[in-house]
Design a protein around this motif. Structure first.
Motif, PDB file in Angstrom:
ATOM      1  N   PHE A   1      -6.938  50.283  36.312  1.00 36.31           N
ATOM      2  CA  PHE A   1      -6.960  49.468  37.533  1.00 36.31           C
ATOM      3  C   PHE A   1      -8.149  48.505  37.509  1.00 36.31           C
ATOM      4  CE2 PHE A   1      -7.966  48.644  41.993  1.00 36.31           C
ATOM      5  CZ  PHE A   1      -6.719  48.387  42.547  1.00 36.31           C
ATOM      6  N   ALA A   2      -9.309  49.056  37.186  1.00 37.81           N
ATOM      7  CA  ALA A   2     -10.525  48.233  37.173  1.00 37.81           C
ATOM      8  C   ALA A   2     -10.439  47.135  36.112  1.00 37.81           C
ATOM      9  CB  ALA A   2     -11.745  49.116  36.920  1.00 37.81           C
ATOM     10  N   LEU A   3      -9.763  47.450  35.004  1.00 37.46           N
ATOM     11  CA  LEU A   3      -9.645  46.479  33.914  1.00 37.46           C
ATOM     12  C   LEU A   3      -8.463  45.537  34.121  1.00 37.46           C
ATOM     13  CD1 LEU A   3     -10.232  49.044  31.041  1.00 37.46           C
ATOM     14  CD2 LEU A   3     -11.842  47.233  31.706  1.00 37.46           C
ATOM     15  N   GLY A   4      -7.703  45.747  35.181  1.00 37.90           N
ATOM     16  CA  GLY A   4      -6.515  44.925  35.420  1.00 37.90           C
ATOM     17  C   GLY A   4      -5.479  45.108  34.326  1.00 37.90           C
ATOM     18  N   HIS A   5      -5.469  46.290  33.728  1.00 41.56           N
ATOM     19  CA  HIS A   5      -4.581  46.567  32.592  1.00 41.56           C
ATOM     20  C   HIS A   5      -3.478  47.502  33.062  1.00 41.56           C
ATOM     21  CE1 HIS A   5      -3.446  46.963  28.432  1.00 41.56           C
ATOM     22  NE2 HIS A   5      -3.657  48.263  28.409  1.00 41.56           N
ATOM     23  N   ASN A   6      -2.343  46.914  33.450  1.00 40.82           N
ATOM     24  CA  ASN A   6      -1.268  47.741  34.000  1.00 40.82           C
ATOM     25  C   ASN A   6       0.093  47.298  33.484  1.00 40.82           C
ATOM     26  OD1 ASN A   6      -0.115  49.780  35.499  1.00 40.82           O
ATOM     27  ND2 ASN A   6      -0.070  48.599  37.402  1.00 40.82           N
ATOM     28  N   PRO A   7       0.268  47.317  32.163  1.00 39.28           N
ATOM     29  CA  PRO A   7       1.538  46.851  31.588  1.00 39.28           C
ATOM     30  C   PRO A   7       2.681  47.810  31.876  1.00 39.28           C
ATOM     31  CG  PRO A   7       0.216  47.910  29.888  1.00 39.28           C
ATOM     32  CD  PRO A   7      -0.642  47.848  31.140  1.00 39.28           C
ATOM     33  N   GLU A   8       3.898  47.330  31.729  1.00 40.98           N
ATOM     34  CA  GLU A   8       5.050  48.235  31.739  1.00 40.98           C
ATOM     35  C   GLU A   8       4.995  49.101  30.495  1.00 40.98           C
ATOM     36  OE1 GLU A   8       9.004  46.630  32.491  1.00 40.98           O
ATOM     37  OE2 GLU A   8       7.980  44.973  33.532  1.00 40.98           O
TER      38      GLU A   8
ATOM     39  N   ALA B   1       6.130  53.118  24.085  1.00 40.27           N
ATOM     40  CA  ALA B   1       6.179  51.653  24.019  1.00 40.27           C
ATOM     41  C   ALA B   1       5.398  51.063  25.186  1.00 40.27           C
ATOM     42  CB  ALA B   1       7.630  51.173  24.069  1.00 40.27           C
ATOM     43  N   LYS B   2       4.892  49.864  24.993  1.00 45.31           N
ATOM     44  CA  LYS B   2       4.215  49.165  26.085  1.00 45.31           C
ATOM     45  C   LYS B   2       4.543  47.685  25.993  1.00 45.31           C
ATOM     46  CE  LYS B   2       0.046  48.633  23.282  1.00 45.31           C
ATOM     47  NZ  LYS B   2      -1.270  49.153  22.952  1.00 45.31           N
ATOM     48  N   LYS B   3       4.492  47.019  27.109  1.00 47.36           N
ATOM     49  CA  LYS B   3       4.814  45.596  27.128  1.00 47.36           C
ATOM     50  C   LYS B   3       3.572  44.793  26.725  1.00 47.36           C
ATOM     51  CE  LYS B   3       8.314  43.158  29.465  1.00 47.36           C
ATOM     52  NZ  LYS B   3       9.221  43.232  30.614  1.00 47.36           N
ATOM     53  N   VAL B   4       3.733  43.937  25.729  1.00 50.21           N
ATOM     54  CA  VAL B   4       2.666  43.019  25.338  1.00 50.21           C
ATOM     55  C   VAL B   4       3.289  41.638  25.450  1.00 50.21           C
ATOM     56  CG1 VAL B   4       1.091  42.301  23.509  1.00 50.21           C
ATOM     57  CG2 VAL B   4       1.688  44.727  23.757  1.00 50.21           C
ATOM     58  N   GLY B   5       2.746  40.810  26.332  1.00 45.01           N
ATOM     59  CA  GLY B   5       3.405  39.536  26.626  1.00 45.01           C
ATOM     60  C   GLY B   5       4.746  39.845  27.264  1.00 45.01           C
ATOM     61  N   ASN B   6       5.828  39.319  26.685  1.00 42.93           N
ATOM     62  CA  ASN B   6       7.157  39.572  27.262  1.00 42.93           C
ATOM     63  C   ASN B   6       7.931  40.634  26.518  1.00 42.93           C
ATOM     64  OD1 ASN B   6       7.293  37.913  29.485  1.00 42.93           O
ATOM     65  ND2 ASN B   6       7.680  36.100  28.212  1.00 42.93           N
ATOM     66  N   LYS B   7       7.272  41.296  25.566  1.00 45.24           N
ATOM     67  CA  LYS B   7       8.023  42.167  24.659  1.00 45.24           C
ATOM     68  C   LYS B   7       7.580  43.615  24.761  1.00 45.24           C
ATOM     69  CE  LYS B   7       9.174  42.144  20.081  1.00 45.24           C
ATOM     70  NZ  LYS B   7       8.693  42.010  18.724  1.00 45.24           N
ATOM     71  N   MET B   8       8.545  44.520  24.752  1.00 48.26           N
ATOM     72  CA  MET B   8       8.235  45.939  24.648  1.00 48.26           C
ATOM     73  C   MET B   8       7.868  46.230  23.193  1.00 48.26           C
ATOM     74  SD  MET B   8       8.064  48.236  26.874  1.00 48.26           S
ATOM     75  CE  MET B   8       8.364  48.539  28.587  1.00 48.26           C
ATOM     76  N   VAL B   9       6.665  46.704  22.983  1.00 48.36           N
ATOM     77  CA  VAL B   9       6.180  46.953  21.621  1.00 48.36           C
ATOM     78  C   VAL B   9       6.063  48.463  21.404  1.00 48.36           C
ATOM     79  CG1 VAL B   9       4.223  46.605  20.053  1.00 48.36           C
ATOM     80  CG2 VAL B   9       4.902  44.795  21.640  1.00 48.36           C
ATOM     81  N   PRO B  10       6.648  48.966  20.325  1.00 51.59           N
ATOM     82  CA  PRO B  10       6.553  50.402  20.063  1.00 51.59           C
ATOM     83  C   PRO B  10       5.109  50.838  19.832  1.00 51.59           C
ATOM     84  CG  PRO B  10       8.196  49.372  18.637  1.00 51.59           C
ATOM     85  CD  PRO B  10       7.422  48.270  19.286  1.00 51.59           C
ATOM     86  N   THR B  11       4.761  52.032  20.291  1.00 51.05           N
ATOM     87  CA  THR B  11       3.446  52.604  19.988  1.00 51.05           C
ATOM     88  C   THR B  11       3.674  53.976  19.358  1.00 51.05           C
ATOM     89  OG1 THR B  11       3.306  53.697  22.126  1.00 51.05           O
ATOM     90  CG2 THR B  11       2.337  51.501  21.978  1.00 51.05           C
TER      91      THR B  11
END
Lengths: 488, 488
Positions: free
Chosen positions: A27-34, A338-348
């Motif tokens: 939250f503090a880092l504004g990092h809240n991807p899908e 997976a997490k969204k980076v830009g407009n794409k779901m990227v596997p992790t």
């Protein structure tokens, strides 16, 4: 009823602190991807051949009701870990993610996702502890129940573990899960009321001891409950007194035209005693009298008694059913896929020096392949984006060894197992009644090849990777230096 | 506060059906004498040398709040087992019995009553399931925690079992009990709030995987939580990447004058990795950095790591602590010890062909005898009516073999352990705070001779019968033909 109104609210604090601190961090880092998280487990409980997936309805109801009260927020505020803006966010929190899951009562196997959670990182992180607590426990107990049910040769299992269960919900949830896995009744009256499970009971030694003699105690019981008269015959001496006093009552009831009489054995050698008691009952003209057995039973003891043809009609199982005995946890985990980076779901992927601790990357589907008699052959993990068509030949890759695979062409049909059940935090389908869930378990057990159902050293059901998923996984390993091609 | 107002009500249905049907039976027969029931257990969990008595406060609060709602009574009515006059009795039910108990946090041993319930037969019968459910589970987990605490050489135990616990209360009660037994903190935020336990946490692999690299993930975490920065270093490769990325952050924090930095190991060989990581941290100038270890730890693994001098500062224990691992139940039972006949309390006894399943008759007290350094020597079960005076020589009879005894004269003092804590359903003393209960456990563990504290094959602490109690017990056995004097 698509969305049951929650009869209660579950505190958002029912979570590990680190979920909340990580949320504060994101939250503090504004990092809240899908993101997409998978729940799966790595080994079968009880070294068995299958696991029964249970707890889904409980989880979905809890997710619907999850929130933070004023009191909860004040508590968090006092910890000096959280900032005001984050607490304000929590005060408005409602889980609005999507859940894909197998239907409750499905048989499941290691490595495959049994639940997929989609949403924003904060909400999906928060619910990790709740997802795992609920599904791990209920699946463990449903599996134990199914093993006990199979060991009894599909006999009558009466669950009565309340006194040894792990606290109140350890008892209530265990009763629900035991019923799903094949128990026919419970002694837990509150659980029976809440879940609509048949409730049964006999009597305790204290009933016998509360009267001047065993004979009197039995007679009095029959007076009050003539139509429901299972007498506990081991308070003093089972074969010299107990059975004789019980038969006196049984014959009296029979004269009055009342059946449903029986005896319970709760100590001693159950094979020896049940055979002796059966013979006494038959000789006395009470062939229809039932024998209930209890006393620290588990699937191994029951299977042995069944093999030895002990004439036991009803199995009362407590401790080992509701606590799962010597394997008291299912080690399900919840991992970022997976997490969204830009407009794409990227596997992790969690890479590990230990191949069994690596995860399978990407948003995945599980396909189960069946033979002509609807018996499952193997499961294939694929990327959600792959098309799995009927009639094609598929390669099933070993999840850890990339050079091992088999090809499957002689299957009758296949189907995807993960289906959307909750969308934006709302249930989108009716959930089945508990008896239907039990029905699904019994049907799936029936269809599963017997070799997977052996209690000891069962056949290992294959869960494999599709070619695309295998490629993706081993690319990750190569990139991270775990897979060294030159050394093979 | 003598009587806490119950913050909730517990349904009287939280009981085995047979308690209710037996009550209906006693009620219909007008048979409701005053009785005394004992709770005790027959064997130590984990094949250990002691058990920590826990759950008393939870039980007392539940007993105060126990009642039947209109809804509960309608449910019972629908079962066709209960008559209207009995349901009317239940509608007014309130537990008004007396409870004698050891203080919560006492060390207890097999065969001795740890709780004595006095009241009328109906009410005392009803609460059996609740008494056993609560005390069995919390005592089991408090005992496991104490074993883990001792194995760690009185180290720092962080409980984080929520995700593997047996449902919600399996988690909440386990956290309470784990703290009583010596855990220093929990990850379960709701339990921490309810019970006032310190709450701690680090971070999950998902934190690392949610960022583009491990290095970035660590830096970001330190930005948000500089003063509370324990970094999980095994997401990709502990020794080649993980520890280096973490030390970078640790050194940066140190420059800023911030301490409380550390790393967590959650996989791999914990002895090998902790020694390597310690050496790296020391070389880098971070000798104060802490190492937290986790991953399916139990007391045996911890003791081995401590013996091998693995430099681990904090032990994170989850699954095996909150589920009790491979011994997942305490087999406490609740047996009728005496009943009023006419104007007299008459001892009762469950006789059995198995000597270990016989009970000790009568209303009993437990005296603990201590040596000059306040270390317990042995416990003596007596009849409540016996006077145990200071300085006398006492015979301690074996509970099963009537010819075995020893005499004790060189004790310093003794004290009765069972004290009245609830009278006519009301608490009559303040209950200690949770930290005081933990304090009592740690003090009693300190005083207990080390031979009883061995994890494996411990010295067996003696629980004996007084001469009067022995006589009473063996008279019962003779009368019931179990003890055959002619055959010895």
């Amino acid at each position: 009823m698509k969305s049951k109104p929650a009869a209660y609210t579950l505190s958002g604090l029912f979570t590990d602190l680190y979920e909340l601190t990580m949320m504060q961090g994101f939250f503090a880092l504004g990092h809240n991807p899908e993101v997409v998280f998978d729940m799966f487990f790595r080994r079968q409980p009880f070294a068995g051949g299958f696991t029964v997936f249970a707890g889904l309805e409980t989880l979905l109801n809890d997710l619907t009701s999850l929130c933070f009260s004023k009191d909860d927020l004040e508590y968090l505020s006092g910890l000096d870990l959280f900032k005001a803006d984050f607490l304000e966010y929590l005060s408005r929190f409602k889980f609005r993610g999507d859940i894909y899951a197998l239907s409750e009562g499905s048989l499941v196997f290691p490595q495959e996702p049994i639940l997929r959670v989609h949403g924003n990182l904060l909400e999906v992180q928060l619910v990790e502890s709740l997802v795992l607590n609920t599904i791990n426990f209920q699946s463990l107990i449903a599996t134990k129940a199914a093993r006990i049910y199979l060991a009894s040769n599909k006999g009558i299992i009466a669950e009565f573990g309340l006194r040894r269960a792990h606290g109140k919900d350890g008892a209530l949830s265990a009763t629900r899960a035991a019923f799903i896995g094949g128990a026919q009744s419970t002694s837990n009256t509150l659980a029976a009321k809440i879940f609509g499970i048949p409730v049964k009971g006999t009597q305790a030694h204290s009933w016998i001891m509360a009267f001047a003699s065993e004979r009197e105690a039995f007679k009095k019981y029959a007076e009050v409950f003539p139509g429901n008269c299972i007498l506990l015959i081991d308070t003093y001496d089972t074969l010299h007194g107990g059975i004789q006093h019980a038969m006196e009552v049984g014959l009296q009831l029979k004269k009055q035209g009342i059946s449903n009489f029986g005896v319970r054995l709760d100590s001693g050698d159950l094979e020896y005693l049940s055979k002796k008691v059966r013979s006494e009952l038959d000789k006395a003209g009470l062939p229809e009298a039932k024998i209930v057995a209890s006393n620290e039973l588990n699937e191994e003891i029951i299977q042995q008694l069944v093999t030895r043809q002990a004439p036991i009609d009803i199995w009362g199982v407590g401790t080992n059913l509701v606590t799962a005995g010597n394997d008291s946890s299912l080690s399900g985990v919840y991992k970022l896929a997976a997490k969204k980076v830009g407009n794409k779901m990227v596997p992790t992927m969690k890479v590990s020096n230990n191949p069994e601790k690596t995860t399978n990357p990407g948003v995945k589907q599980v396909y189960r392949f069946y033979d002509t008699s609807s018996s499952p052959i193997a499961d294939l993990l694929t990327l959600e984006s792959e098309k799995i068509t009927s009639g094609s030949v598929y390669r099933f890759y070993h999840p850890f060894f990339d050079y091992k695979y088999f090809e499957l062409s002689d299957y009758q049909f296949h189907k995807p197992l993960l289906n959307l059940i909750m969308e934006k935090g709302e249930l989108i389908h009716n959930l089945p009644a508990l008896a239907e869930i039990q029905g699904q378990v019994l049907k799936e057990l029936e269809q599963l090849d017997d070799t997977y159902k052996r209690l000891i050293n069962p056949h290992v059901y294959k869960v494999s990777l599709s070619e695309s998923l295998k490629k993706l996984k081993f690319e990750f390993l190569l990139k991270n230096g775990i897979l060294n091609r030159s050394s093979g």
